[in-house]
Design an enzyme around this catalytic site. Sequence first.
Site, short mmCIF file in Angstrom:
data_model
loop_
_atom_site.label_atom_id
_atom_site.label_comp_id
_atom_site.label_asym_id
_atom_site.label_seq_id
_atom_site.Cartn_x
_atom_site.Cartn_y
_atom_site.Cartn_z
CD GLU A 50 -3.25 0.50 2.01
OE1 GLU A 50 -2.97 -0.25 2.96
OE2 GLU A 50 -4.35 1.07 1.88
CG ASP A 51 1.50 2.81 3.21
OD1 ASP A 51 0.51 3.12 2.54
OD2 ASP A 51 1.45 2.54 4.43
#
Length: 382
Positions: free
Chosen positions: A148-149
Amino acid sequence: MTHSQDRPESQTLYQAPNVAGYDEAFGSLASWSSCTDAAGPLLWGSYIVGQLPHLRGALEQCLNDGEELATSLAEYDAELQQATGYLRPSAKQKVRLALEVALLAHHGQKRRSGEPYIIHPVAVAVILGGTEMDRDAICAGLLHDTVEDTVLNFADLELLFGATVGRLVEGETKVSKLPKMASQMDTTLSNPADEQAENLRSMFIAMADDWRIVIIKLADRLHNMRTLRFMPVEKRVRIARETLEIFSPLAHRMGLHAYKTELADLSFATLLPNEHALLDAAVNSRLVSYQDDLASAQAQLEHALQADEWLHGRMRSVQVTGRTKSVYSTWKKLQRHHCGIDGIHDLVALRVVLNPEDHISHISAHLPEEERLGSGDRKSVV
Ligand code: MN
């Protein structure tokens, strides 16, 4: 750090070990030590950028930190070692690889507290170690925010850690979209919060094709609750309510008592700080006076159970432990019974944990050779 003078430094630093996959690498001491030489305190630095060249920049920056990198890496490693002492050495090496990949991927990111982001995935993995989760779950805990990051994708994780870890992190990433669904439901639903929580809970289970995904999510939430004070106030209340209505009951249903209790108490402390402080003090002052009674009752019960003949041969172990009622469940009981704290009679109690003999393996030992599969398949055979 570098060993060969005639090559440019960058080339020496990032020379990938001459192995096809980490399984071979684990088996070969020579490649292990070449990893160690090549990337400072990172045991797997060269191997990682050999497989995932897009982490090369992060490795370069990390190595610039020198001493600092060595100190923090040793600290994270020690925390993980302590929490996962039950894992086999080969599994621990994979956990170390996951730590280094997460460290590189999250390099430069910070938490709201100002600390390096990596402390969060490490804390999540440590929480998971507390409930003796398996190697893949611990690795997925370390990597749970990378897709996600960071620049990593599922294929990267699969390449280094196999399909299971990839799938766990993928599930984690999907489940993290749930809070958004929850807030949307909040505006459209006029029904009681219970129904909303129930719907969410079933969705949760449906989305999680592996129960470990939910446990990792709960560990993630637990660490976020422990560090909730760094969030803006209005967010804190929303997160605490969601934790109390969804995550804590979910932990309860999954049999994770320690998660459930801490999640509920942390939420309670955020939502009703005064009530929490008063009750916490009241409960603790009473616990002191119960301590001796509890200890002697525990000894008596333990003794009686050890002497019980029926239990012999049926139970592998019998454990008696003291438990104290959590602040939140004490508060709920006070609300339910409209009584004072002295009207609550189970502030302390004894808990008996019976660990039955493994009848399945006992039966399996009598099966003909060809019927006997690996231990994981025994249940399906019997
Ligand atoms: Mn997280």
